[in-house]
Write an enzyme that holds these catalytic residues in place. Sequence first.
Site, PDB file in Angstrom:
ATOM      1  N   GLU A  62       0.830  -1.220   0.000  1.00 12.15           N
ATOM      2  CA  GLU A  62       0.000   0.000   0.000  1.00 12.15           C
ATOM      3  C   GLU A  62       0.867   1.274   0.000  1.00 12.15           C
ATOM      4  O   GLU A  62       0.535   2.274   0.633  1.00 12.15           O
ATOM      5  CB  GLU A  62      -1.021  -0.048   1.134  1.00 12.15           C
ATOM      6  CG  GLU A  62      -1.949  -1.241   0.934  1.00 12.15           C
ATOM      7  CD  GLU A  62      -3.233  -1.189   1.707  1.00 12.15           C
ATOM      8  OE1 GLU A  62      -3.695  -0.099   2.049  1.00 12.15           O
ATOM      9  OE2 GLU A  62      -3.795  -2.275   1.944  1.00 12.15           O
TER      10      GLU A  62
HETATM   11  N1  COS Z   1      -6.265  11.654  -3.954  1.00 13.40           N
HETATM   12  C1  COS Z   1      -6.822  12.069  -5.108  1.00 13.40           C
HETATM   13  N2  COS Z   1      -6.126  12.292  -6.222  1.00 13.40           N
HETATM   14  C2  COS Z   1      -4.795  12.080  -6.161  1.00 13.40           C
HETATM   15  C3  COS Z   1      -4.141  11.671  -5.009  1.00 13.40           C
HETATM   16  C4  COS Z   1      -4.944  11.451  -3.851  1.00 13.40           C
HETATM   17  N3  COS Z   1      -4.418  11.030  -2.711  1.00 13.40           N
HETATM   18  N4  COS Z   1      -2.825  11.565  -5.267  1.00 13.40           N
HETATM   19  C5  COS Z   1      -2.648  11.904  -6.553  1.00 13.40           C
HETATM   20  N5  COS Z   1      -3.843  12.225  -7.083  1.00 13.40           N
HETATM   21  C6  COS Z   1      -4.117  12.682  -8.442  1.00 13.40           C
HETATM   22  C7  COS Z   1      -3.372  13.969  -8.774  1.00 13.40           C
HETATM   23  O1  COS Z   1      -4.111  15.100  -8.388  1.00 13.40           O
HETATM   24  C8  COS Z   1      -3.247  13.875 -10.281  1.00 13.40           C
HETATM   25  O2  COS Z   1      -4.445  14.236 -10.910  1.00 13.40           O
HETATM   26  P1  COS Z   1      -4.528  15.516 -11.898  1.00 13.40           P
HETATM   27  O3  COS Z   1      -3.422  15.326 -12.903  1.00 13.40           O
HETATM   28  O4  COS Z   1      -5.894  15.431 -12.488  1.00 13.40           O
HETATM   29  O5  COS Z   1      -4.317  16.710 -11.026  1.00 13.40           O
HETATM   30  C9  COS Z   1      -3.096  12.364 -10.492  1.00 13.40           C
HETATM   31  O6  COS Z   1      -3.630  11.711  -9.372  1.00 13.40           O
HETATM   32  C10 COS Z   1      -1.661  11.929 -10.717  1.00 13.40           C
HETATM   33  O7  COS Z   1      -0.933  12.371  -9.586  1.00 13.40           O
HETATM   34  P2  COS Z   1       0.619  12.589  -9.627  1.00 13.40           P
HETATM   35  O8  COS Z   1       0.984  13.420 -10.823  1.00 13.40           O
HETATM   36  O9  COS Z   1       1.032  13.065  -8.292  1.00 13.40           O
HETATM   37  O10 COS Z   1       1.115  11.110  -9.926  1.00 13.40           O
HETATM   38  P3  COS Z   1       2.542  10.424  -9.816  1.00 13.40           P
HETATM   39  O11 COS Z   1       2.703   9.543 -10.962  1.00 13.40           O
HETATM   40  O12 COS Z   1       3.579  11.500  -9.586  1.00 13.40           O
HETATM   41  O13 COS Z   1       2.414   9.485  -8.552  1.00 13.40           O
HETATM   42  C11 COS Z   1       2.308   8.764  -6.293  1.00 13.40           C
HETATM   43  C12 COS Z   1       2.000   9.876  -7.308  1.00 13.40           C
HETATM   44  C13 COS Z   1       3.771   8.358  -6.301  1.00 13.40           C
HETATM   45  C14 COS Z   1       1.966   9.337  -4.927  1.00 13.40           C
HETATM   46  C15 COS Z   1       1.398   7.540  -6.609  1.00 13.40           C
HETATM   47  O14 COS Z   1       1.728   6.972  -7.843  1.00 13.40           O
HETATM   48  C16 COS Z   1       1.435   6.484  -5.561  1.00 13.40           C
HETATM   49  O15 COS Z   1       0.825   6.617  -4.489  1.00 13.40           O
HETATM   50  N6  COS Z   1       2.111   5.358  -5.838  1.00 13.40           N
HETATM   51  C17 COS Z   1       2.132   4.222  -4.964  1.00 13.40           C
HETATM   52  C18 COS Z   1       0.999   3.322  -5.255  1.00 13.40           C
HETATM   53  C19 COS Z   1       0.905   2.235  -4.259  1.00 13.40           C
HETATM   54  O16 COS Z   1       0.565   2.453  -3.121  1.00 13.40           O
HETATM   55  N7  COS Z   1       1.195   1.023  -4.726  1.00 13.40           N
HETATM   56  C20 COS Z   1       1.069  -0.122  -3.909  1.00 13.40           C
HETATM   57  C21 COS Z   1       0.066  -0.994  -4.556  1.00 13.40           C
HETATM   58  S1  COS Z   1      -1.287  -1.362  -3.566  1.00 13.40           S
HETATM   59  S2  COS Z   1      -0.618  -2.812  -2.429  1.00 13.40           S
END
Ligand code: COS
Length: 379
Positions: free
Chosen positions: A363
């Site tokens: 996660e």
């Molecule tokens: N809630 C709502 N929207 C979100 C958000 C959140 N918590 N976090 C990001 N977003 C949205 C952003 O606003 C953006 O949307 P817009 O372009 O329309 O503004 C979109 O999602 C993409 O966000 P961002 O550009 O920040 O994406 P990145 O590729 O830079 O990635 C991280 C952001 C690294 C935080 C994300 O990819 C992540 O959490 N990765 C880990 C995933 C994970 O937990 N994997 C484990 C698998 S489950 S066991």
Amino acid sequence: MDFKLTEEQQMIKQAARDFAQTDCLPGVIERDDQQKFPQDQIKKMGELGFMGMMVSPEYGGSGMDTLSYVLAMEEISKIDASCSVAMSVNNSLVCWGLEKFGTEEQKQKYLKPLASGEKIGAFCLSEPEAGSDATSQRTTAEDKGDYYLLNGTKNWITNGNSASIYLVIAQTDPEKGHRGINALIVEKGMDGFVVGKKEDKLGIRGSDTHSLMFTDVKVPKENRIGEDGFGFKFAMKTLSGGRIGIAAQALGIAAGAYELALKYAQERKAFGKEIMRHQAIAFKLADMHTEIEAARMLVYRAALDKDNGESFDLSSAMAKLKASQVAMDVTVEAVQIHGGYGYVKEYHVERLMRDAKITQIYEGTSEIQKIVISRAIAD
Ligand code: COS
């Protein structure tokens, strides 16, 4: 600030503690050893209302707050993190997402059996080449008019085989990047959906973690969650809540190891006195106790943010980052305090140490939490 639990929250904590002692402790070593899914324990958790704790009673849930869920997670994780991960995924990744963003029909059809524990859910985001970089989904959901054609592979899926309802994240329109991703409800038994091999893991070995294969699976349009292209945001929002569950799990693993180490240190004698009376051990336990309490404050804070309708992206990331580090540190020290006994299965702490590691990975790894935290403080 009120640090006191309500009477109801205390009762839930006690009920979860009793359940863990009575139903999870017996056989926990064998289930870990033989990678046996805790089927009976999960069934009982459903009966006790632990599988849909935050879901409204209207949809078969217990209608409790997030803090109550955290308290139950913590108590069950002290004994068996394989039980608690199934509970966490079902509650915060599957039920919460469906209740918050699903249609009325989806709630009636899918949420009700999940919240009551009659069925188990799984959340399918990770792929062989997309874990942290979650926007790089290779699984495709081609729009075919009244259905999506789903193709691809998902990896490391918790409840992979025991689930019957799966929330699958897939790319519909690659040109739109993350705005072209959808979240689909997939049922076990749909043509072309195959559960792949079970992973042989370091820890949480009772939890069934599988890869999943989708080949031309026809998923009806009405099974899409939210608007077209909402899938990535759905996953991010849901994971923020999921991280509170995993933070609570990490807290429970740490607290469980600490309780065992404290008890052992008060009983075991060396150089003519209980080892607790030696400063080398007493200071370790003092540090463990303090760190656990610090983690607990962050985890409860994240839960309260969610219950109060505040943003919980930052607080859940901080809670998970801290609690998972504490889980790792405390379990290593608990093994050390137990000495040779700590290195054998009978004393439980070696299992807790193995179980702790995953809380820094799933996660969202600790490194991902630092991305979330640093972006939030930079804004
Ligand atoms: N809630 C709502 N929207 C979100 C958000 C959140 N918590 N976090 C990001 N977003 C949205 C952003 O606003 C953006 O949307 P817009 O372009 O329309 O503004 C979109 O999602 C993409 O966000 P961002 O550009 O920040 O994406 P990145 O590729 O830079 O990635 C991280 C952001 C690294 C935080 C994300 O990819 C992540 O959490 N990765 C880990 C995933 C994970 O937990 N994997 C484990 C698998 S489950 S066991």
